[in-house]
Design a protein around this motif. Structure first.
Motif, PDB file in Angstrom:
ATOM      1  N   THR A 141       0.820  -1.200   0.000  1.00  0.00           N
ATOM      2  CA  THR A 141       0.000   0.000   0.000  1.00  0.00           C
ATOM      3  C   THR A 141       0.858   1.257   0.000  1.00  0.00           C
ATOM      4  O   THR A 141       0.379   2.350  -0.261  1.00  0.00           O
ATOM      5  N   GLU A 142       2.168   1.086   0.308  1.00  0.00           N
ATOM      6  CA  GLU A 142       3.111   2.188   0.318  1.00  0.00           C
ATOM      7  C   GLU A 142       4.359   1.774  -0.462  1.00  0.00           C
ATOM      8  O   GLU A 142       4.687   0.585  -0.546  1.00  0.00           O
ATOM      9  N   ASP A 144       7.482   0.826  -0.431  1.00  0.00           N
ATOM     10  CA  ASP A 144       8.618   0.341   0.349  1.00  0.00           C
ATOM     11  C   ASP A 144       9.882   0.349  -0.516  1.00  0.00           C
ATOM     12  O   ASP A 144       9.904  -0.198  -1.622  1.00  0.00           O
ATOM     13  N   ASN A 198      12.734   5.188   5.089  1.00  0.00           N
ATOM     14  CA  ASN A 198      11.443   5.852   4.913  1.00  0.00           C
ATOM     15  C   ASN A 198      11.268   6.253   3.439  1.00  0.00           C
ATOM     16  O   ASN A 198      12.038   7.047   2.907  1.00  0.00           O
ATOM     17  N   TYR A 200       9.121   8.143   2.048  1.00  0.00           N
ATOM     18  CA  TYR A 200       8.611   9.494   1.821  1.00  0.00           C
ATOM     19  C   TYR A 200       9.709  10.555   1.892  1.00  0.00           C
ATOM     20  O   TYR A 200       9.481  11.707   1.563  1.00  0.00           O
ATOM     21  N   GLY A 241       1.318   9.430   8.320  1.00  0.00           N
ATOM     22  CA  GLY A 241       0.465   8.295   8.015  1.00  0.00           C
ATOM     23  C   GLY A 241       0.561   7.200   9.054  1.00  0.00           C
ATOM     24  O   GLY A 241       1.412   7.212   9.953  1.00  0.00           O
ATOM     25  N   ASN A 243      -0.106   2.752   9.322  1.00  0.00           N
ATOM     26  CA  ASN A 243      -0.559   1.456   8.818  1.00  0.00           C
ATOM     27  C   ASN A 243      -0.590   0.468   9.976  1.00  0.00           C
ATOM     28  O   ASN A 243      -0.517   0.878  11.136  1.00  0.00           O
ATOM     29  N   THR A 723      -5.574   1.506  -3.711  1.00  0.00           N
ATOM     30  CA  THR A 723      -5.477   2.783  -3.010  1.00  0.00           C
ATOM     31  C   THR A 723      -6.484   3.769  -3.584  1.00  0.00           C
ATOM     32  O   THR A 723      -6.860   3.686  -4.762  1.00  0.00           O
ATOM     33  N   LYS A 735      -4.907   9.705   1.452  1.00  0.00           N
ATOM     34  CA  LYS A 735      -4.829   8.422   0.751  1.00  0.00           C
ATOM     35  C   LYS A 735      -5.247   7.311   1.693  1.00  0.00           C
ATOM     36  O   LYS A 735      -4.821   7.257   2.844  1.00  0.00           O
ATOM     37  N   VAL A 785      -3.610   1.268   5.189  1.00  0.00           N
ATOM     38  CA  VAL A 785      -2.845   2.484   5.374  1.00  0.00           C
ATOM     39  C   VAL A 785      -3.760   3.695   5.217  1.00  0.00           C
ATOM     40  O   VAL A 785      -4.675   3.701   4.386  1.00  0.00           O
ATOM     41  N   ARG A 787      -3.101   7.983   4.967  1.00  0.00           N
ATOM     42  CA  ARG A 787      -2.031   8.963   4.868  1.00  0.00           C
ATOM     43  C   ARG A 787      -2.581  10.328   4.503  1.00  0.00           C
ATOM     44  O   ARG A 787      -3.540  10.440   3.722  1.00  0.00           O
TER      45      ARG A 787
END
Length: 790
Positions: A141-142, A144, A198, A200, A241, A243, A723, A735, A785, A787
């Motif tokens: 969902t993110e 990684d 991370n 982001y 965010g 999760n 998503t 999100k 998740v 965000r």
């Protein structure tokens, strides 16, 4: 004559295309929508920062409007300007912005959307991943940082972890992993299940599988170069965010027009809330560890209690300043931490087990860059990295009648500085020259003891402190034209600990055969002075999760590792079809049985070599908003050691066939992804003989004449993700995502080992029985998740 007519036809076609006229009508339309419509109407692509575009409104109407006229009107009404890279690609920047990061990035790209959006192939042959542009991937969902690499052919994870990155048969400790120039030595959280970086804060991840640039050294497998954001925003931006395993936040603060400061933090929250996802991961990670302790209970009706706690966190910071229009300076900081505590008690026997482990990786770097003139750019980088693993275990039985203690400490301190200068001979040819210095101090200390009735019965200790300085000089020739891409380099290394000078040639060459086909080939030679060795002393109390320690080369039982890799292939790119086929051959020498995990089958270090050959295949096709791709790898990974058969046998992580088929679809604000993986099962060694000695001790004799001759059942699973993005307001976005790993709950076996289990026989005597221990993969594992970005 035919060639001339063909060229004339192509030029006319390009002229007609470039002068295509479309009826335009926009009334108070968001500029973001205008750009998307323009891409569709004129068949072009724009690269830009969404955050600086999203506020703009555009109005314009014209019949039979040409692209150049429309772009000029957008420039007139807004503060943005369009920079043309070629007939298809443009990048957009603010007229007041001096940075040309987007142009620099796109100028290095050979194939955009190589697999899916946000994954591109660079002209050097490396793969570029842009997390902010990355489409949703199956099971995630993110974005990684490490998991995203696994959709690239030749990158696998036989142990199903995020940090377990095996590149073309190379083991994870043979990969060079950099975070803003900082060498990192521990890549995961929760014993590798989650990436330690991370996403982001990450601007780009560059993966090199072969033909690596000469500026990278001291690892014999792949390179993973993680670069964080260098943006100086006009206002405060960021996101936060949550999760089902952790929470995180990131903020980027402009201090002036030339400086910015960014922070990020992530942390698990399992200390006060254990979600279903965390419990699934915990079961997967601790299954053999828990079983080893519980199997020591002879009477299976006896009750026991367990307190198993785990938490992790990571923090980053970065300061950026543009000293002038052509000079920049940045400071980066990274800290990751993992902590585990286990308390296992059997009240009836007064059995008490206690395990604690702390793992930390901290680093800092400084990067200075200056363009002294139109042709010359200077760069100086310096970094410091430290890694610490601290483990202790205690066991007591019946009011301390029997006590055991085990401990392990592994410390690394790594410091380095490099200087390189890039000189552009012309618009096609560059020369890169540079010098690297690194100094690495390593230390490990392993202790084990046990006492009976307060009397010390046995003590064991292994320790070593070592250091190595590496001096490297490198040069690289880069040629980039429409038909040719050449990266040819040499790297000279001197290793002080073994007093050895080695030469490393590197080459990547790509030739455009015609509009759609390209031929490529690469060659590289590498060396490595730092390795991870397997130790079994501290696992005597059942701990088998972190049984590797970093140790220096000594040219004796830990020799200098050396690899040689050759590859060649064909790349096809036409009408949203991309096909990449690349066979390769790799040879690794200087290996030992203990660095490769076979020391449970021999008591000594045993020198050996590895031979790996295979082929990586990618087939990718896009249909409007739907994209599908097939990833296939065939690999033969064979090792040979003097004391183990002295013949080649399958490596522990040998996966002969790996196949995945993935799909991605975007519908307005929704993104969907589905992927299926099927691969050969991991190899394992059978038990040749099991018996109890006269003293009652169990003996497990593995079949050392047929190491890894058997295979576990084939591995397969289906993953999915979805998503949904939405706006809270003009400046705030949200999100929501959901993912499911292993949808049909396949019970895949990842490894098979054997234990001796104490039991009471019919004569009421203690004896041991052989137990087969299978480590099972994750079952069905959902994740959610939420965000918010601003």
């Amino acid at each position: 004559m035919k060639i001339k007519l063909s060229i004339l036809f192509i030029c006319l076609a390009m002229s007609i295309f470039s002068q295509e006229k479309i009826d335009i009508s926009f009334i108070n339309t968001p500029l973001l929508d205008v750009l998307k419509q323009t891409e569709s109407n004129f068949g072009v692509k724009f690269s830009f920062n969404t955050e600086i575009i999203q506020k703009e409104i555009f109005s314009f109407s014209k019949k039979n409007c040409e692209l150049v006229y429309l772009l000029g009107e957008i420039e007139r009404q807004t503060s943005f300007t369009f920079k043309k890279i070629n007939d298809r690609y443009y990048y957009i920047t603010n007229k007041a912005t001096l940075s040309e990061d987007y142009y620099t990035l796109l100028n290095e790209i050979l194939v955009t959307n190589y697999i899916t959006s946000g994954i591109n192939k660079k002209k050097s042959g490396a793969i570029s991943i842009l997390p902010k542009e990355l489409g949703v991937l199956p099971g995630l969902t993110e974005p990684d940082v490490l998991e995203s690499l696994k959709i690239i052919p030749g990158v696998q994870s036989p142990d199903e972890t995020a940090a377990g990155i095996y590149i073309r048969g190379g083991t994870p400790n043979q990969n060079l992993v950099l975070w803003d120039g900082i060498k990192t030595y521990y890549l995961g959280h929760f014993f590798g299940m989650i990436s330690a970086f991370n996403p982001y804060t990450t601007k780009e991840v560059v993966l090199s599988k072969s033909g690596t640039s000469a500026k990278y050294g001291n690892r014999v497998s792949g390179v993973i170069d993680i670069k964080t954001t260098e943006e100086i925003p006009e206002k405060i931006t960021g996101s936060f965010g949550l999760n089902m395993t952790h929470a995180d936040a990131f903020v980027n603060i402009p201090l002036s027009k030339q400086t910015a400061l960014s922070f990020s933090a992530r942390s698990s929250y399992s200390n006060f809330l254990k979600t279903f996802t965390f419990n699934k991961l915990s079961t997967r990670v601790f299954q053999t560890f828990n079983n080893n302790q519980e199997n020591n209970i002879i009477d299976k009706n006896i009750k026991f209690s367990r307190d198993n706690e785990f938490n992790f966190s990571d923090y980053t910071a970065k300061f950026i300043t543009n000293l002038s229009e052509k000079e920049s300076l940045s400071f980066s900081f990274l800290h990751t931490k993992n902590k585990m505590y286990n308390d296992f008690t059997v009240p009836d026997y007064e059995d008490k087990y206690n395990d604690q482990i702390n793992i930390k990786n901290t680093g800092m770097s400084i990067n200075w860059e200056k363009q002294s003139n139109e042709k010359t750019t200077h760069n100086i980088k310096s970094y410091f990295s430290t890694f610490t693993l601290d483990y202790s275990a205690d066991y007591s039985y019946f009011e301390d009648y029997l006590t055991e203690h085990s401990s392990k400490i592994n410390i690394l301190n790594d410091v380095g500085i490099s200087y390189n200068v890039n000189y552009s001979l012309n618009n096609k040819t560059d020369i890169l020259l540079g010098y690297d210095y690194t100094s690495t101090d390593s230390e490990y200390d392993l202790k084990y003891s046990y006492s009976l009735q307060g009397q010390n019965q046995y003590n064991s200790q292994q320790n070593e402190e070592s250091s190595n300085d590496t001096h490297s000089i490198f040069g690289e020739y880069l040629y980039d034209s429409y038909n040719w891409n050449i990266n040819a380099g040499l790297r000279f290394n001197y290793f002080s600990k073994i007093d050895k000078l080695v030469l490393e040639p590197r080459l990547y060459l790509e030739k455009k055969l015609n509009t759609n086909f390209s031929f490529k080939t690469s060659f590289e030679q590498k060396h490595q002075t730092l390795s991870q060795i397997i130790e079994f002393q501290t696992s005597s109390l059942g701990f088998d999760l972190e049984n590797q320690i970093w140790a220096q080369v000594n040219d004796d039982d830990i020799p200098l590792q050396k690899s040689l890799q050759i590859s060649t292939g064909i790349l096809f790119n036409k009408d949203n079809w991309k096909i990449d086929i690349e066979p390769y051959y790799k040879k690794v020498t200087g290996m030992t049985s203990q660095t490769s995990g076979y020391n449970d089958q021999t008591d000594d270090f045993s020198n050996g070599e590895g031979k790996i050959y295979g082929i990586d295949v990618l087939i990718n096709k896009k249909f409007n908003n739907y994209r599908t791709w097939v990833n296939y790898s065939y690999t033969k990974n064979r090792f040979k050691f003097l004391d183990l058969e002295n013949k080649f046998f399958p490596a522990n992580h040998d996966i002969t066939n790996y196949f995945s088929w993935s799909h991605a679809y975007k519908l307005n604000s929704y993104e969907f992804s589905l992927g299926w993986i099927y691969r050969t099962g991991n190899p394992y060694t059978a038990v040749k003989e099991f018996y109890n000695t006269e003293n009652g001790f169990p003996i497990i004799d593995l079949d050392s004449d047929n190491i890894n001759a058997l295979r576990l059942p084939n591995y397969h699973r289906l993953d999915a993700s979805m998503t949904y993005t939405f706006n809270f307001s003009k400046n705030w976005k949200g999100k929501l995502g959901v993912s499911v790993l292993n949808i049909y709950n396949q019970k895949n076996i990842l490894s098979r080992t054997y234990n001796a289990i104490p039991t009471i026989n019919s004569d009421n005597d203690l004896e041991y029985q052989l137990e087969q221990v299978d480590k099972v993969s994750l079952g069905i594992t959902p994740n959610i998740v939420f965000r918010v970005s601003f």
